[in-house]
Design a protein around this motif. Structure first.
Motif, PDB file in Angstrom:
ATOM      1  N   PRO A  59      27.336  51.226  33.698  1.00  0.00           N
ATOM      2  CA  PRO A  59      28.385  50.412  33.410  1.00  0.00           C
ATOM      3  C   PRO A  59      29.489  49.981  34.452  1.00  0.00           C
ATOM      4  CG  PRO A  59      27.913  51.942  31.654  1.00  0.00           C
ATOM      5  CD  PRO A  59      27.325  52.445  32.732  1.00  0.00           C
ATOM      6  N   GLU A  60      29.822  50.961  35.340  1.00  0.00           N
ATOM      7  CA  GLU A  60      30.617  50.616  36.522  1.00  0.00           C
ATOM      8  C   GLU A  60      30.214  49.883  37.587  1.00  0.00           C
ATOM      9  OE1 GLU A  60      30.183  53.965  35.396  1.00  0.00           O
ATOM     10  OE2 GLU A  60      32.186  54.993  35.319  1.00  0.00           O
ATOM     11  N   VAL A  61      28.783  49.853  37.716  1.00  0.00           N
ATOM     12  CA  VAL A  61      28.176  49.059  38.491  1.00  0.00           C
ATOM     13  C   VAL A  61      28.220  47.597  38.051  1.00  0.00           C
ATOM     14  CG1 VAL A  61      25.838  48.383  39.619  1.00  0.00           C
ATOM     15  CG2 VAL A  61      26.644  50.750  39.326  1.00  0.00           C
ATOM     16  N   ALA A  62      27.784  47.337  37.141  1.00  0.00           N
ATOM     17  CA  ALA A  62      27.666  45.993  36.150  1.00  0.00           C
ATOM     18  C   ALA A  62      28.918  45.424  36.195  1.00  0.00           C
ATOM     19  CB  ALA A  62      26.981  45.907  34.897  1.00  0.00           C
ATOM     20  N   THR A  63      30.248  46.181  35.892  1.00  0.00           N
ATOM     21  CA  THR A  63      31.492  45.699  35.615  1.00  0.00           C
ATOM     22  C   THR A  63      32.096  45.421  37.050  1.00  0.00           C
ATOM     23  OG1 THR A  63      31.907  47.166  33.708  1.00  0.00           O
ATOM     24  CG2 THR A  63      33.532  46.263  34.647  1.00  0.00           C
ATOM     25  N   THR A  64      31.893  46.349  37.898  1.00  0.00           N
ATOM     26  CA  THR A  64      32.454  46.113  39.410  1.00  0.00           C
ATOM     27  C   THR A  64      31.683  44.895  39.815  1.00  0.00           C
ATOM     28  OG1 THR A  64      32.686  48.271  39.721  1.00  0.00           O
ATOM     29  CG2 THR A  64      32.385  46.880  41.762  1.00  0.00           C
ATOM     30  N   LEU A  65      30.483  44.685  39.891  1.00  0.00           N
ATOM     31  CA  LEU A  65      29.816  43.466  40.442  1.00  0.00           C
ATOM     32  C   LEU A  65      30.294  42.202  39.832  1.00  0.00           C
ATOM     33  CD1 LEU A  65      26.396  44.892  41.550  1.00  0.00           C
ATOM     34  CD2 LEU A  65      28.409  44.937  42.909  1.00  0.00           C
ATOM     35  N   SER A  66      30.329  42.421  38.449  1.00  0.00           N
ATOM     36  CA  SER A  66      30.838  41.116  37.795  1.00  0.00           C
ATOM     37  C   SER A  66      32.260  40.494  37.958  1.00  0.00           C
ATOM     38  CB  SER A  66      30.676  41.475  36.183  1.00  0.00           C
ATOM     39  OG  SER A  66      31.159  40.264  35.374  1.00  0.00           O
ATOM     40  N   ASP A  74      42.071  42.986  41.846  1.00  0.00           N
ATOM     41  CA  ASP A  74      42.449  44.136  41.327  1.00  0.00           C
ATOM     42  C   ASP A  74      41.808  44.760  40.195  1.00  0.00           C
ATOM     43  OD1 ASP A  74      44.814  43.372  42.824  1.00  0.00           O
ATOM     44  OD2 ASP A  74      45.919  42.468  41.172  1.00  0.00           O
ATOM     45  N   LEU A  75      40.952  43.930  39.308  1.00  0.00           N
ATOM     46  CA  LEU A  75      40.228  44.537  38.543  1.00  0.00           C
ATOM     47  C   LEU A  75      39.121  45.500  39.010  1.00  0.00           C
ATOM     48  CD1 LEU A  75      39.901  44.690  35.246  1.00  0.00           C
ATOM     49  CD2 LEU A  75      38.218  42.758  35.586  1.00  0.00           C
ATOM     50  N   VAL A  76      38.494  45.069  40.186  1.00  0.00           N
ATOM     51  CA  VAL A  76      37.499  45.804  40.962  1.00  0.00           C
ATOM     52  C   VAL A  76      38.026  47.193  41.392  1.00  0.00           C
ATOM     53  CG1 VAL A  76      36.150  46.022  42.820  1.00  0.00           C
ATOM     54  CG2 VAL A  76      36.085  43.826  41.520  1.00  0.00           C
ATOM     55  N   LEU A  77      39.043  47.176  42.136  1.00  0.00           N
ATOM     56  CA  LEU A  77      39.651  48.372  42.856  1.00  0.00           C
ATOM     57  C   LEU A  77      40.224  48.980  41.728  1.00  0.00           C
ATOM     58  CD1 LEU A  77      41.010  46.601  45.974  1.00  0.00           C
ATOM     59  CD2 LEU A  77      38.573  47.800  45.722  1.00  0.00           C
ATOM     60  N   ASN A  78      40.893  48.724  40.852  1.00  0.00           N
ATOM     61  CA  ASN A  78      41.693  49.585  39.882  1.00  0.00           C
ATOM     62  C   ASN A  78      40.724  50.317  38.950  1.00  0.00           C
ATOM     63  OD1 ASN A  78      44.412  48.938  40.761  1.00  0.00           O
ATOM     64  ND2 ASN A  78      44.588  47.264  39.381  1.00  0.00           N
ATOM     65  N   ASN A  79      39.558  49.503  38.634  1.00  0.00           N
ATOM     66  CA  ASN A  79      38.529  50.282  37.894  1.00  0.00           C
ATOM     67  C   ASN A  79      37.884  51.260  38.671  1.00  0.00           C
ATOM     68  OD1 ASN A  79      36.607  50.526  35.763  1.00  0.00           O
ATOM     69  ND2 ASN A  79      34.997  49.107  37.024  1.00  0.00           N
ATOM     70  N   LEU A  80      37.540  50.969  39.849  1.00  0.00           N
ATOM     71  CA  LEU A  80      36.746  51.990  40.656  1.00  0.00           C
ATOM     72  C   LEU A  80      37.619  53.034  41.092  1.00  0.00           C
ATOM     73  CD1 LEU A  80      34.699  49.888  43.214  1.00  0.00           C
ATOM     74  CD2 LEU A  80      33.964  50.895  41.098  1.00  0.00           C
ATOM     75  N   PHE A  81      38.677  52.855  41.642  1.00  0.00           N
ATOM     76  CA  PHE A  81      39.654  54.011  42.180  1.00  0.00           C
ATOM     77  C   PHE A  81      40.126  54.728  41.043  1.00  0.00           C
ATOM     78  CE2 PHE A  81      39.640  51.362  46.261  1.00  0.00           C
ATOM     79  CZ  PHE A  81      38.317  51.881  46.752  1.00  0.00           C
TER      80      PHE A  81
END
Length: 345
Positions: A59-66, A74-81
């Protein structure tokens, strides 16, 4: 994937339903991977690091790339880190099922090496974020390329180091019967059947994990919470649900090393996802001009990982009830991070 519009109440219900499916699939997957590790005589720490962590990170892979395709930095980095401290707190929560400090159990020093490498990569990411990604090649920051190369080197080192067995577990509990909801019939199933069941569980985690993300975003919008705060808390929690269920299940069946490697491996994957996200993010280097919450999330990620590193090195440590002091400190640090995120939102 078109999802019909929903009210806040409907979004919460759909979120809970998808979460239940992900929970069941994650628990099933933990049993399957544990059984496959025994059949193929593979180290459970390695299965947790390379197989379980990758499956639960879908789910993180798909959400991050989307989010990167949508140019939402902001959504990419806040979700990952933001997910790093959260997933480490998940390991701390699983300690309640371990009947003792979970960091007492590993027989090898490779978990301490995993934590050390994770702290190193988090520190590199924090340095790059504070420098502002000054070197750029074809729109991709060299910092994110460096993180990807260091990730590959870390996996290579961990794979080579896995053969050593320097440590012995301490204060191991008496084994319990396999707890509910242990699936029946695994012993009678062939290897091919177990592999197909594992793939089906991965597919369910991916599909319903993505639906969880969709409804988490809707809940955020409909409740009026800030985007940055949502990314680092609610969205990170939604995508970390597979890690929660697999870690708790792994601990309940005594696969402690698999649970630890699952979390540390997932956190390493969270870092390396910066590289493909940077390629898809075309507005410039994704680690350039980041908000303060990103540095804060990386700092808390270093803090919680360092606490567990200390816990792994100190073989016998104080406990509060049946829970290790290091897990209690990780949970307290995670709660402090939530307050800090809300403060700087």
């Amino acid at each position: 994937m078109h999802i019909p519009a929903t009210t806040l109440t409907q979004s919460i219900f759909c979120f809970a339903f998808c979460a239940a499916i992900v929970w069941f699939s994650g628990a099933r997957l933990a049993y399957l991977v544990d059984d496959l590790a025994d059949r193929f005589k593979m180290a459970k720490s390695l299965m947790g690091l390379l197989v379980l962590s990758l499956a639960t990170s879908l789910p993180e892979v798909a959400t991050t790339l989307s989010a990167a395709i949508q140019q939402s930095r902001d959504l990419v980095l806040n979700n990952l880190f933001g997910g790093i401290a959260l997933q480490t707190a998940i390991l701390a929560m699983s300690d309640f099922w371990a009947r003792g400090a979970i960091t007492n159990y590993p027989r090898k020093a490779n978990h301490a090496l995993e934590a050390t490498l994770l702290v190193f990569l988090l520190s590199v990411a924090l340095i790059i974020v504070n420098l502002g990604e000054t070197f750029v090649l074809w729109g991709v920051g060299l910092g994110s390329c460096l993180i990807a190369l260091l990730y590959v080197a870390a996996i290579w080192l961990l794979r080579r180091y896995d053969a050593s067995s320097d440590w012995v577990p301490v204060d191991l509990p008496d084994p319990d019967p396999l707890p509910f909801p242990a699936p029946s019939g695994l012993a009678e199933s062939g290897n091919a059947s177990l592999i197909w069941q594992s793939l089906a569980a991965c597919a369910a985690i991916l599909l319903f994990g993505l639906l969880i993300v969709v409804f988490a975003q809707r809940i955020a919008d409909q409740s009026g919470l800030g985007t940055g705060f949502v990314g680092v808390t609610l969205l990170a929690a939604a995508t970390s649900l597979p890690e929660l269920t697999t870690s708790i299940t792994a601990v309940r069946i005594g696969a402690y090393t698999m649970a630890i490697s699952n979390i540390f491996g997932s956190n390493l994957i969270m870092l390396v996802l910066v590289f493909p996200a940077d390629i898809l993010f075309r507005a410039g280097p994704i680690l350039q001009g980041t908000p303060p919450m990103v540095s804060l999330a990386l700092s808390f990620g270093i803090a919680v990982t360092a606490i567990y590193l200390i816990g792994l090195i100190v073989r016998r440590k104080p406990k509060l009830g049946f829970v290790g002091l290091d897990s209690i400190l990780v949970l307290l640090t995670f709660l402090a991070s939530m307050a800090a995120y809300y403060y700087v939102r």
